[in-house]
Each structure stands twice: as structure tokens, then as C-alpha cells.
Design a protein around this motif. Structure first.
Motif, PDB file in Angstrom:
ATOM      1  N   HIS A  69      41.578 -16.413  65.043  1.00 46.00           N
ATOM      2  CA  HIS A  69      42.369 -17.306  63.644  1.00 46.00           C
ATOM      3  C   HIS A  69      42.106 -18.631  64.099  1.00 46.00           C
ATOM      4  N   THR A  70      41.998 -18.911  65.291  1.00 44.46           N
ATOM      5  CA  THR A  70      41.624 -20.528  65.843  1.00 44.46           C
ATOM      6  C   THR A  70      40.277 -21.045  64.983  1.00 44.46           C
ATOM      7  N   ILE A  71      39.326 -20.077  65.150  1.00 42.00           N
ATOM      8  CA  ILE A  71      37.911 -20.583  64.733  1.00 42.00           C
ATOM      9  C   ILE A  71      37.913 -20.035  63.128  1.00 42.00           C
ATOM     10  N   GLY A  72      38.821 -19.592  62.486  1.00 43.12           N
ATOM     11  CA  GLY A  72      38.915 -19.244  61.203  1.00 43.12           C
ATOM     12  C   GLY A  72      38.016 -18.154  60.861  1.00 43.12           C
ATOM     13  N   PHE A  73      37.669 -17.221  61.675  1.00 38.57           N
ATOM     14  CA  PHE A  73      36.771 -15.928  61.754  1.00 38.57           C
ATOM     15  C   PHE A  73      35.483 -16.436  61.254  1.00 38.57           C
ATOM     16  N   GLU A  74      35.221 -17.668  61.636  1.00 42.96           N
ATOM     17  CA  GLU A  74      33.922 -18.373  61.422  1.00 42.96           C
ATOM     18  C   GLU A  74      32.868 -17.938  62.675  1.00 42.96           C
ATOM     19  N   LEU A  75      32.227 -17.104  62.699  1.00 40.43           N
ATOM     20  CA  LEU A  75      31.283 -16.347  63.820  1.00 40.43           C
ATOM     21  C   LEU A  75      29.866 -16.865  63.805  1.00 40.43           C
ATOM     22  N   ASP A  76      29.419 -17.630  62.760  1.00 38.53           N
ATOM     23  CA  ASP A  76      28.158 -18.135  62.312  1.00 38.53           C
ATOM     24  C   ASP A  76      27.981 -19.365  63.004  1.00 38.53           C
ATOM     25  N   ILE A  77      27.377 -19.443  64.144  1.00 38.67           N
ATOM     26  CA  ILE A  77      27.283 -20.813  64.930  1.00 38.67           C
ATOM     27  C   ILE A  77      25.771 -21.284  64.574  1.00 38.67           C
ATOM     28  N   THR A  78      25.790 -22.471  64.125  1.00 44.03           N
ATOM     29  CA  THR A  78      24.705 -23.381  63.690  1.00 44.03           C
ATOM     30  C   THR A  78      24.032 -23.976  64.970  1.00 44.03           C
ATOM     31  N   HIS A  79      23.030 -23.660  65.531  1.00 46.77           N
ATOM     32  CA  HIS A  79      22.467 -24.278  66.984  1.00 46.77           C
ATOM     33  C   HIS A  79      21.967 -25.715  66.623  1.00 46.77           C
ATOM     34  N   PRO A  80      21.874 -26.529  67.650  1.00 48.73           N
ATOM     35  CA  PRO A  80      21.692 -28.014  67.283  1.00 48.73           C
ATOM     36  C   PRO A  80      19.880 -28.322  67.442  1.00 48.73           C
ATOM     37  N   TYR A  81      19.210 -27.239  67.620  1.00 49.92           N
ATOM     38  CA  TYR A  81      17.708 -27.316  67.937  1.00 49.92           C
ATOM     39  C   TYR A  81      17.042 -27.998  66.772  1.00 49.92           C
ATOM     40  N   LYS A  82      17.154 -27.504  65.755  1.00 52.69           N
ATOM     41  CA  LYS A  82      16.794 -28.166  64.397  1.00 52.69           C
ATOM     42  C   LYS A  82      16.867 -29.603  64.124  1.00 52.69           C
TER      43      LYS A  82
END
Length: 232
Positions: A69-82
């Protein structure tokens, strides 16, 4: 366990974690075994039929729902490498960085700047890897984390912005975000062997100066007289 690689059932996670915790507590308790649970099998696992196991399972499920609930069910994390690569691909050709003490044979040519970019990128990727051991990906956008990793790598490689510019200017990042991310990453790797302690001190002093300059540049707060005039 990463869901896409090796999913584990909740009972397995509980049992293994409890076994490690129980073995550690058993060594600390000594021969008397004071404070140890009575619902543990001879292998060190928690009895799945015990009330203690049921309560622990329910609490984990509750905390799991709170996290989702805290992360809004957003499990797709964009990595900083690009973002690291994109930022350095713009900064280095534009000659926005230079060495404080140029290495021997430095001619500031295209080849040398390409080597500078590779060194910065490798160092910045190491910091980005370290950031994945923290909760930074939940606190800040990937671009902000990437730009901070560029700053940290530049500091450790003893580089500075050209034309008397500031890091905040060429990175286009907020001082509060830069400070928070830098300190969290440095705290994580502070005890690593062979780490350059002078680099740590340089970064801390640099961040302190940034904050002081930002405070000095801010306009003074309105006086009581000004507030009264606005109300009238």
C-alpha cells in the motif's frame, strides 16, 4: 527471494529466518537456554502448529500489505544506470568536468576525455550498485540517484566542474536530495576495506559548503511589518 527467479513459500521463509535467529539466540543464551522459545524442533525450526508460528505468519502478511500500500503496488523499479550513461555522454563532450590534479601525460584531447568518461561511468555504476542495498529507489527518482552517483564518482576521482561552476549547476539537482543520497550511500560503504577516507571527508565538506551557499542565497524571511502591510 526475487519473484522472477526463485519464489519461496511463506512457510519456508519463516522457517529459515527463524532457524538462523534461534541458532544465534541459542549461542548467546549459553547452556541455560534462557529466553529461548519452547516451540522449536530439534532442527531449530519453529513448530508450524504453534500459536507463535501463526501469529508470526499473520504479522508478516499484515506488514506485506502495508508495504504494498505504501509503494502504491508499484513493483516496477527503474534502475539509474541508463541515466548515468546519458548524463556523462552530455557532460564529458561539453567539457563540463576536469581533473583537479591532471594525471601524467594528460593532454585534454578526445582520447583522454573518453578515458575520463569510462572511469567516471565505472565508478558511478559501483555507487549505483551500492544504492540498490538501500531504500533509495523508493525515496528518489532514478535520475536523481544517477546524478548523485556521478557527483560521488567525480569527487572520489578528484574532479571538479569547469569554468568555476558548481556541481549543483551542472547536475541540475537539489542540494537536499544530493546530500541525503550521498550520506546514505557513504554510510553503507563506510566500513569497506581500502576505502578512501579522505574522499569521504572531501564530500562531507563539499556538501556543507553547498548548504551554506544555498542558505546565503535565499531571500530573508518577511518581517512582521511586511506581513501586517500585506494583510492591510
Amino acid at each position: 527471494a526475487k519473484t522472477e527467479e526463485c519464489p519461496k513459500k511463506l512457510i519456508q521463509v519463516i522457517q529459515e529466518c527463524y532457524r538462523l535467529k534461534h541458532n544465534s539466540a541459542k549461542r548467546s543464551a549459553g547452556a541455560k537456554g534462557e529466553g529461548l522459545s519452547k516451540n522449536v524442533t530439534s532442527e531449530g525450526y519453529l513448530d508450524v502448529k504453534s500459536e507463535e508460528f501463526i501469529k508470526l505468519k499473520d504479522r508478516i502478511l499484515l506488514l506485506e500489505r502495508i508495504i504494498l500500500h505504501t509503494i502504491g503496488f508499484e513493483l516496477d523499479i527503474t534502475h539509474p544506470y541508463k541515466h548515468l550513461h546519458d548524463k556523462l555522454s552530455k557532460m564529458i563532450p561539453a567539457r563540463q568536468l576536469e581533473y583537479i590534479d591532471p594525471p601524467p601525460g594528460w593532454n585534454a584531447g578526445r582520447k583522454e576525455h573518453e578515458e575520463m568518461k569510462l572511469n567516471l561511468l565505472q565508478k558511478a555504476m559501483n555507487f549505483a550498485n551500492d544504492s540498490m542495498h538501500t531504500s533509495l529507489c523508493l525515496q528518489f527518482p532514478p535520475e536523481t540517484i544517477a546524478y548523485t552517483c556521478v557527483y560521488l564518482s567525480g569527487q572520489f576521482l578528484r574532479m571538479k566542474p569547469t569554468d568555476k561552476r558548481q556541481w549543483l549547476e551542472i547536475l541540475e539537482i537539489d542540494i537536499e536530495d544530493l546530500t541525503s543520497i550521498s550520506l546514505q550511500i557513504m554510510e553503507l560503504i563506510a566500513d569497506r576495506k581500502g576505502l578512501d577516507k579522505k574522499g569521504f571527508e572531501s564530500i562531507q565538506n563539499d556538501l556543507k559548503k553547498f548548504k551554506e551557499n544555498v542558505v546565503q542565497q535565499r531571500p530573508p524571511p518577511p518581517s512582521d511589518r511586511d506581513v501586517k502591510r500585506r494583510r492591510v
